[in-house]
Design a protein around this motif. Structure first.
Motif, PDB file in Angstrom:
ATOM      1  N   VAL A   1       0.878  -1.164   0.000  1.00 54.56           N
ATOM      2  CA  VAL A   1       0.000   0.000   0.000  1.00 54.56           C
ATOM      3  C   VAL A   1       0.917   1.215   0.000  1.00 54.56           C
ATOM      4  O   VAL A   1       1.921   1.251   0.718  1.00 54.56           O
ATOM      5  N   VAL A   2       0.601   2.166  -0.866  1.00 57.01           N
ATOM      6  CA  VAL A   2       1.423   3.368  -0.971  1.00 57.01           C
ATOM      7  C   VAL A   2       0.607   4.545  -0.440  1.00 57.01           C
ATOM      8  O   VAL A   2      -0.530   4.755  -0.860  1.00 57.01           O
ATOM      9  N   LEU A   3       1.205   5.278   0.498  1.00 60.55           N
ATOM     10  CA  LEU A   3       0.533   6.448   1.060  1.00 60.55           C
ATOM     11  C   LEU A   3       1.410   7.665   0.783  1.00 60.55           C
ATOM     12  O   LEU A   3       2.601   7.665   1.116  1.00 60.55           O
ATOM     13  N   GLU A   4       0.811   8.671   0.146  1.00 61.01           N
ATOM     14  CA  GLU A   4       1.599   9.857  -0.205  1.00 61.01           C
ATOM     15  C   GLU A   4       1.040  11.086   0.497  1.00 61.01           C
ATOM     16  O   GLU A   4      -0.170  11.313   0.497  1.00 61.01           O
ATOM     17  N   ILE A   5       1.929  11.871   1.081  1.00 64.58           N
ATOM     18  CA  ILE A   5       1.531  13.140   1.689  1.00 64.58           C
ATOM     19  C   ILE A   5       2.230  14.221   0.876  1.00 64.58           C
ATOM     20  O   ILE A   5       3.468  14.268   0.842  1.00 64.58           O
ATOM     21  N   ALA A   6       1.440  15.036   0.194  1.00 64.39           N
ATOM     22  CA  ALA A   6       2.037  16.031  -0.700  1.00 64.39           C
ATOM     23  C   ALA A   6       1.597  17.432  -0.309  1.00 64.39           C
ATOM     24  O   ALA A   6       0.478  17.632   0.177  1.00 64.39           O
ATOM     25  N   ASP A   7       2.498  18.402  -0.493  1.00 61.48           N
ATOM     26  CA  ASP A   7       2.126  19.784  -0.207  1.00 61.48           C
ATOM     27  C   ASP A   7       2.454  20.662  -1.402  1.00 61.48           C
ATOM     28  O   ASP A   7       2.960  20.177  -2.417  1.00 61.48           O
ATOM     29  N   GLU A   8       2.161  21.952  -1.283  1.00 60.32           N
ATOM     30  CA  GLU A   8       2.420  22.873  -2.389  1.00 60.32           C
ATOM     31  C   GLU A   8       3.429  23.946  -1.977  1.00 60.32           C
ATOM     32  O   GLU A   8       3.322  25.097  -2.356  1.00 60.32           O
ATOM     33  N   GLY A   9       4.399  23.539  -1.172  1.00 56.77           N
ATOM     34  CA  GLY A   9       5.448  24.477  -0.746  1.00 56.77           C
ATOM     35  C   GLY A   9       6.593  24.490  -1.743  1.00 56.77           C
ATOM     36  O   GLY A   9       6.427  24.103  -2.898  1.00 56.77           O
ATOM     37  N   ALA A  10       7.774  24.908  -1.267  1.00 57.71           N
ATOM     38  CA  ALA A  10       8.925  25.039  -2.178  1.00 57.71           C
ATOM     39  C   ALA A  10       9.570  23.694  -2.484  1.00 57.71           C
ATOM     40  O   ALA A  10      10.423  23.599  -3.358  1.00 57.71           O
ATOM     41  N   GLY A  11       9.197  22.641  -1.759  1.00 59.85           N
ATOM     42  CA  GLY A  11       9.809  21.336  -1.987  1.00 59.85           C
ATOM     43  C   GLY A  11      11.165  21.231  -1.311  1.00 59.85           C
ATOM     44  O   GLY A  11      11.574  22.129  -0.564  1.00 59.85           O
ATOM     45  N   ILE A  12      11.855  20.127  -1.579  1.00 55.94           N
ATOM     46  CA  ILE A  12      13.152  19.846  -0.944  1.00 55.94           C
ATOM     47  C   ILE A  12      14.216  19.888  -2.051  1.00 55.94           C
ATOM     48  O   ILE A  12      13.992  19.306  -3.113  1.00 55.94           O
ATOM     49  N   PRO A  13      15.343  20.570  -1.838  1.00 52.09           N
ATOM     50  CA  PRO A  13      16.356  20.602  -2.898  1.00 52.09           C
ATOM     51  C   PRO A  13      16.707  19.169  -3.342  1.00 52.09           C
ATOM     52  O   PRO A  13      16.900  18.294  -2.487  1.00 52.09           O
ATOM     53  N   PRO A  14      16.766  18.923  -4.674  1.00 52.04           N
ATOM     54  CA  PRO A  14      16.932  17.560  -5.182  1.00 52.04           C
ATOM     55  C   PRO A  14      18.124  16.816  -4.575  1.00 52.04           C
ATOM     56  O   PRO A  14      18.035  15.621  -4.321  1.00 52.04           O
ATOM     57  N   ASN A  15      19.227  17.515  -4.298  1.00 51.83           N
ATOM     58  CA  ASN A  15      20.392  16.793  -3.749  1.00 51.83           C
ATOM     59  C   ASN A  15      20.283  16.574  -2.243  1.00 51.83           C
ATOM     60  O   ASN A  15      21.196  16.043  -1.626  1.00 51.83           O
ATOM     61  N   GLU A  16      19.146  16.989  -1.640  1.00 55.87           N
ATOM     62  CA  GLU A  16      19.001  16.774  -0.194  1.00 55.87           C
ATOM     63  C   GLU A  16      17.833  15.841   0.136  1.00 55.87           C
ATOM     64  O   GLU A  16      17.460  15.683   1.293  1.00 55.87           O
ATOM     65  N   LEU A  17      17.278  15.218  -0.927  1.00 56.42           N
ATOM     66  CA  LEU A  17      16.089  14.376  -0.717  1.00 56.42           C
ATOM     67  C   LEU A  17      16.373  13.191   0.207  1.00 56.42           C
ATOM     68  O   LEU A  17      15.466  12.666   0.850  1.00 56.42           O
ATOM     69  N   GLU A  18      17.641  12.760   0.270  1.00 55.30           N
ATOM     70  CA  GLU A  18      17.977  11.630   1.129  1.00 55.30           C
ATOM     71  C   GLU A  18      18.473  12.139   2.493  1.00 55.30           C
ATOM     72  O   GLU A  18      18.125  11.587   3.529  1.00 55.30           O
ATOM     73  N   SER A  19      19.258  13.226   2.483  1.00 52.48           N
ATOM     74  CA  SER A  19      19.832  13.720   3.755  1.00 52.48           C
ATOM     75  C   SER A  19      18.773  14.183   4.730  1.00 52.48           C
ATOM     76  O   SER A  19      19.009  14.186   5.931  1.00 52.48           O
ATOM     77  N   VAL A  20      17.577  14.600   4.229  1.00 54.69           N
ATOM     78  CA  VAL A  20      16.561  15.093   5.166  1.00 54.69           C
ATOM     79  C   VAL A  20      16.143  14.004   6.173  1.00 54.69           C
ATOM     80  O   VAL A  20      15.563  14.320   7.205  1.00 54.69           O
ATOM     81  N   PHE A  21      16.494  12.736   5.876  1.00 56.60           N
ATOM     82  CA  PHE A  21      16.170  11.656   6.827  1.00 56.60           C
ATOM     83  C   PHE A  21      17.277  11.462   7.867  1.00 56.60           C
ATOM     84  O   PHE A  21      17.134  10.640   8.763  1.00 56.60           O
ATOM     85  N   ASP A  22      18.396  12.212   7.730  1.00 51.76           N
ATOM     86  CA  ASP A  22      19.462  12.114   8.736  1.00 51.76           C
ATOM     87  C   ASP A  22      19.025  12.865   9.980  1.00 51.76           C
ATOM     88  O   ASP A  22      18.353  13.898   9.870  1.00 51.76           O
ATOM     89  N   LYS A  23      19.459  12.363  11.144  1.00 53.92           N
ATOM     90  CA  LYS A  23      18.992  13.070  12.336  1.00 53.92           C
ATOM     91  C   LYS A  23      19.661  14.443  12.433  1.00 53.92           C
ATOM     92  O   LYS A  23      20.833  14.599  12.093  1.00 53.92           O
ATOM     93  N   PHE A  24      18.899  15.396  12.882  1.00 57.38           N
ATOM     94  CA  PHE A  24      19.287  16.807  13.045  1.00 57.38           C
ATOM     95  C   PHE A  24      19.516  17.532  11.721  1.00 57.38           C
ATOM     96  O   PHE A  24      19.976  18.657  11.707  1.00 57.38           O
TER      97      PHE A  24
END
Ligand code: ADP
Length: 267
Positions: free
Chosen positions: A183-206
């Protein structure tokens, strides 16, 4: 000749060891630097709301007689908001510590996704009251093996981010569908988004995305905790940006348990 070769070999090994030592020294320095940066960041995150609480409370005490009712209410609102922020941060730190020490053991049972989404939306209603919320869950969603408390926390974190990082009056959408054993659940918003090269780092703590010379209002723990919780329930979570409109999309994939397959076949 043999001796010379052995000597050269020994020299090469020594060099390798030296390089390894240097690497180790560099790694230690790096992790020390990281640790002290983390401590600075944690202290800052604790001190900032505490300073606001102290400021508001002292003003109430010192100027009580001279303050209007509205001013008193505003000061109290600051005390409450900032205390809530502190509370959330400390709860996040505790969750992170528990995750890292393996103390989070999900208490899973078969759950209806819609019910958990509903209670997360109710809990986030204050945060979402300046956004439009769109909820589309496919009618054929199977029951999922989830820890309702942990999963609601994940959804709350994602909704909180969506609201924090997108302008008021825009839409936050929650979509759930079935996809090949998942099952795929997507939460989407209409903000500025996440810089493409940081899409993975945002899961790092802090980790927080730098915007100009400052970082956002958060603590950088929400997504790290969310990933830990989702993975503890055998799912995955990833970030992307919407192609058609702006905004971030956080996608959770959860396996459909064998029991639900069996129920489907029986139906
Ligand atoms: P926090 O929001 O408390 O800083 P998170 O771990 O939840 O911590 O998120 C890490 C960072 O990822 C945030 O600081 C923000 O820069 C970025 N981020 C998360 N969600 C979104 C989103 N929906 N839109 C844009 N950026 C986001």
């Amino acid at each position: 000749l043999l001796d010379a070769l052995v000597d050269q070999g020994a020299l090469a090994i020594e060099r390798v060891l030296l390089v390894e030592d240097m690497d180790r020294v560099k790694r230690t320095v790096e992790s020390e630097r990281l640790r002290s940066a983390l401590l600075t960041s944690i202290s800052h995150d604790l001190k900032t709301p505490l300073a606001s609480v102290l400021g508001a409370a002292s003003t109430m005490r010192d100027l009580a007689g001279a303050l209007s009712d509205t001013e008193k209410r505003d000061l109290l609102a600051t005390v409450i908001d900032e205390s809530e922020r502190l509370n959330r941060f400390i709860a996040n730190l505790l969750d992170m510590t528990k995750l890292e020490s393996g103390a989070i053991v999900p208490n899973t049972a078969l759950h209806d996704l819609g019910e958990i989404v509903g209670s997360a939306l109710r809990r986030a209603s204050k945060i979402l009251n300046r956004h439009k919320v769109e909820l589309v869950l496919a009618a054929d969603l199977p029951m999922l093996e989830l820890d309702a408390v942990l999963f609601e926390q994940v959804l709350f974190n994602l909704l909180d981010n969506a609201a924090k990082y997108s302008p008021p009056e825009t839409t936050i959408s929650i979509r759930g569908r079935r996809d090949d054993g998942h099952v795929v659940l997507e939460i989407a918003d209409e903000g500025a988004g996440i810089p493409p090269n940081e899409l993975e780092s945002v899961f790092d703590k802090f980790y927080r995305v730098q915007k100009g010379d400052h970082v956002g209002p958060g603590t950088g723990l929400g997504l790290a905790i969310s990933r830990g919780f989702v993975e503890a329930m055998r799912g995955t979570i990833s970030a992307a940006n919407r192609s058609e409109r702006s905004g971030a999309v956080l996608t959770i994939r959860l396996p459909v348990p064998a029991e639900s397959h069996a129920l489907d076949t029986a139906a």
